[in-house]
Design an enzyme around this catalytic site. Structure first.
Site, PDB file in Angstrom:
ATOM      1  N   SER A   1       8.049   5.541   3.194  1.00 46.05           N
ATOM      2  CA  SER A   1       7.321   5.950   4.393  1.00 46.05           C
ATOM      3  C   SER A   1       7.981   7.104   5.137  1.00 46.05           C
ATOM      4  O   SER A   1       7.289   7.852   5.818  1.00 46.05           O
ATOM      5  CB  SER A   1       7.153   4.752   5.324  1.00 46.05           C
ATOM      6  OG  SER A   1       8.397   4.162   5.615  1.00 46.05           O
TER       7      SER A   1
ATOM      8  N   HIS B   1       1.340   3.580   2.195  1.00 49.15           N
ATOM      9  CA  HIS B   1       1.109   5.033   2.284  1.00 49.15           C
ATOM     10  C   HIS B   1       0.445   5.631   1.060  1.00 49.15           C
ATOM     11  O   HIS B   1       0.160   6.821   1.030  1.00 49.15           O
ATOM     12  CB  HIS B   1       2.427   5.750   2.582  1.00 49.15           C
ATOM     13  CG  HIS B   1       2.998   5.359   3.904  1.00 49.15           C
ATOM     14  ND1 HIS B   1       2.607   5.929   5.091  1.00 49.15           N
ATOM     15  CD2 HIS B   1       3.897   4.399   4.237  1.00 49.15           C
ATOM     16  CE1 HIS B   1       3.241   5.366   6.086  1.00 49.15           C
ATOM     17  NE2 HIS B   1       4.043   4.426   5.599  1.00 49.15           N
TER      18      HIS B   1
ATOM     19  N   LYS C   1      -3.674   2.867   7.858  1.00 51.77           N
ATOM     20  CA  LYS C   1      -3.158   4.222   7.604  1.00 51.77           C
ATOM     21  C   LYS C   1      -4.294   5.096   7.057  1.00 51.77           C
ATOM     22  O   LYS C   1      -5.139   5.503   7.825  1.00 51.77           O
ATOM     23  CB  LYS C   1      -1.928   4.122   6.741  1.00 51.77           C
ATOM     24  CG  LYS C   1      -0.780   3.673   7.673  1.00 51.77           C
ATOM     25  CD  LYS C   1       0.450   3.172   7.064  1.00 51.77           C
ATOM     26  CE  LYS C   1       1.398   2.776   8.220  1.00 51.77           C
ATOM     27  NZ  LYS C   1       2.311   1.714   7.869  1.00 51.77           N
TER      28      LYS C   1
HETATM   29  C1  LIG Z   1       3.066   0.674   8.416  1.00 50.80           C
HETATM   30  C2  LIG Z   1       3.775  -0.031   7.336  1.00 50.80           C
HETATM   31  C3  LIG Z   1       3.785  -1.427   7.267  1.00 50.80           C
HETATM   32  C4  LIG Z   1       3.242  -2.282   8.375  1.00 50.80           C
HETATM   33  O1  LIG Z   1       1.849  -2.277   8.408  1.00 50.80           O
HETATM   34  P1  LIG Z   1       1.135  -2.619   9.790  1.00 50.80           P
HETATM   35  O2  LIG Z   1      -0.257  -2.938   9.402  1.00 50.80           O
HETATM   36  O3  LIG Z   1       1.248  -1.398  10.627  1.00 50.80           O
HETATM   37  O4  LIG Z   1       1.855  -3.783  10.381  1.00 50.80           O
HETATM   38  C5  LIG Z   1       4.368  -2.023   6.183  1.00 50.80           C
HETATM   39  N1  LIG Z   1       4.948  -1.293   5.210  1.00 50.80           N
HETATM   40  C6  LIG Z   1       4.986   0.044   5.250  1.00 50.80           C
HETATM   41  C7  LIG Z   1       5.649   0.810   4.155  1.00 50.80           C
HETATM   42  C8  LIG Z   1       4.407   0.721   6.324  1.00 50.80           C
HETATM   43  O5  LIG Z   1       4.472   2.046   6.393  1.00 50.80           O
END
Ligand SMILES: *Cc1c(COP(=O)(O)O)cnc(C)c1O
Length: 383
Positions: free
Chosen positions: A176, A204, A236
Site C-alpha cells: 500500500s 489496492h 478503494k
Molecule cells: C485500506 C487497507 C485495509 C483496510 O481496509 P478498510 O476497509 O479501509 O478497513 C486493509 N489492507 C490494506 C492493504 C489496505 O490498504
C-alpha cells in the site's frame, strides 16, 4: 502512560515531525477537491477509478435506501443479512472466480477475522515486513507467533516454513505504501509445498489489476486452490466502503461460523451494498478507466525520470517519492498544497523509519494536464 504524561507525549510527537492533522473536505472525492476552503488537485485518495462520486453508484445507493432503509438492523447471523448483501456476495464470488464470498464491514475487520479464525493460539504467522497494519494486528490479536520476513524475501520464508508446523502466510498483493507487487506465484508454490495458508490482501489491486479488474490474483492467474484466502476492499478502487473474503465453500462456511469480526458486528447498510454492486459492474464494464489509469501511470513515471525524481519500481497507480526525512516530507507536502496539489506525506510508523515519502496516487479521474502539472511542481521542489 500516566494521565499526567499525556501532554508531554503529544509534544514529543510534534517535535519528532510525527504529528498528524486532518484536512476537512467540502466536496465529494474526485480529481479536484475543496480542502480548507481551496480547490486543489487531489493526488492522495485510493479512489483509483474515480467511482466514489459516480452518478450510477450514487443512484444505486439512493435506490437502495428507498427500498431497504438505512440501517441493516443487526449482525448478519441474527437478522441483518439482506438481499443486497447476498447478491453482492454472489457477484463478488463469480467476479473473482471463487466458490463463495463473505462481505465484512471493513478490510481491517476482515483481516482480523480471517487470521483469528484460521490460526490456533500460538500458531505461526509469517508476514512481509511491509504488510498493512491490519494484517499485523490480526496476528497479534490471534495470539499467534508472528514473524515478519524482509520485503519479498522468499529464502527466509522458506527456511521458516521448513520447520513443518502449521503456518499462515499473509501478504499485501500490492504494497500500500510502495505500490509494488508481492511475488504471488512463488508464494503460492511455497504455501502449497508446506501445507500453509496463503492469505492475500488485495485492497489496492482489486478493480485496478487483471483483464476485467478482478485484481492481482486474476493478473497472475491464481485460483482458489493456489491462493485459498483472497481479501479485498470495496472502499478503494470501487469507491464505496466495506470488504470481502473469497475462497472455497468450506473456507467461507468456516469464517461464517467462527470469524469474530464477522459475527459480532452490525452488517453494512444494505444501500451501501447496492452501491458496491453498481461500482463492481462499472469496474468490469468500463475498461477505459483501467486503460487511462495505466497510461497516466506510464506518463507520470516517464516524466519523473526526465526530471530525475527518484521513484520506486511500482507498476501500479501508487507512486511514492521517497524523501527520507519526516520534516522534509511535511514541508514538501505543504508547499505542493500551496501550488494546488494535494499529496499526503507518509511517515513512520506507517512506513519504516528513514523512509518518509510523498505517496502520490493516480486516478482514472485525472487528466494528462493534471499529472503534468504535478510533475512540474515536484521538479521545482526537488531542484
Ligand atoms: C485500506 C487497507 C485495509 C483496510 O481496509 P478498510 O476497509 O479501509 O478497513 C486493509 N489492507 C490494506 C492493504 C489496505 O490498504
Amino acid at each position: 502512560m500516566r494521565v499526567t504524561e499525556l501532554s508531554a507525549a503529544l509534544a514529543a510527537r510534534r517535535a519528532a515531525g510525527l504529528y498528524r492533522h486532518r484536512h476537512v473536505l467540502d466536496s465529494p472525492q474526485g480529481a479536484e477537491v475543496v480542502v480548507d476552503g481551496r480547490r486543489v488537485v487531489n493526488f492522495c485518495s485510493n479512489d483509483y477509478l474515480g467511482l466514489a462520486n459516480h452518478p450510477e453508484v450514487v443512484a444505486a445507493w439512493r435506490r437502495g435506501a428507498e427500498a431497504y432503509g438505512v440501517g441493516s438492523g443487526a449482525s448478519h447471523l441474527v437478522c441483518g443479512h439482506l438481499r443486497p448483501h447476498h447478491a453482492l456476495e454472489e457477484e463478488l464470488a463469480a467476479f473473482t472466480g471463487r466458490d463463495r464470498a463473505l462481505v465484512f464491514s471493513t478490510g481491517y475487520q476482515a483481516n482480523l477475522g480471517v487470521i483469528g479464525a484460521l490460526v490456533t493460539r500460538g500458531g505461526r504467522v509469517f508476514e512481509d515486513r511491509l504488510n498493512h497494519a491490519s494484517l499485523l494486528d490480526g496476528a497479534r490479536l490471534a495470539g499467534a507467533r508472528l514473524r515478519r520476513y524482509p520485503h519479498g524475501d522468499l529464502k527466509v520464508l522458506e527456511r521458516w516454513l521448513s520447520r513443518g508446523e502449521e503456518a499462515l502466510i499473509a501478504t499485501d498483493a500490492v504494497f500500500s505504501m510502495d505500490g509494488d507487487l508481492a511475488p504471488l506465484p512463488q508464494l503460492a508454490e511455497l504455501a502449497r509445498r508446506h501445507d500453509a495458508w496463503l492469505h492475500v490482501d488485495d485492497a489496492h489491486g482489486f478493480g485496478v489489476l487483471g483483464e476485467t479488474g478482478a485484481g492481482t490474483l486474476s493478473h497472475f492467474g491464481l485460483d482458489q486452490t493456489q491462493v485459498p484466502v483472497l481479501m479485498a476492499t470495496l472502499g478503494k478502487a470501487l469507491g464505496v466502503f466495506g470488504a470481502f473474503v473469497a475462497g472455497s465453500d468450506d473456507l467461507i462456511e468456516w469464517l461464517l461460523q467462527s470469524a469474530r469480526t464477522y459475527i459480532y458486528t452490525t452488517a453494512l447498510p444494505p444501500a451501501l451494498a447496492e452501491a458496491a454492486r453498481a461500482a463492481r459492474r462499472l469496474v468490469q464494464d468500463e475498461d477505459w478507466r483501467r486503460r487511462h489509469l495505466q497510461a497516466l501511470t506510464a506518463r507520470f513515471r516517464r516524466g519523473a525520470e526526465r526530471f530525475g525524481l527518484p521513484l520506486l519500481p511500482s507498476p501500479t497507480p501508487i507512486q511514492p517519492l521517497i524523501v527520507g526525512d519526516n520534516a522534509r516530507a511535511l514541508r514538501w507536502s505543504r508547499r505542493l498544497l500551496e501550488r494546488g496539489y494535494w499529496v499526503a506525506p507518509i511517515r513512520p510508523p506507517t512506513v519504516p523509519a528513514g523512509s518518509a515519502r510523498l505517496r502520490i496516487t493516480l486516478s482514472a479521474a485525472h487528466s494528462e494536464e493534471q499529472v503534468d502539472g504535478l510533475l512540474a511542481a515536484l521538479a521545482e521542489l526537488a531542484a
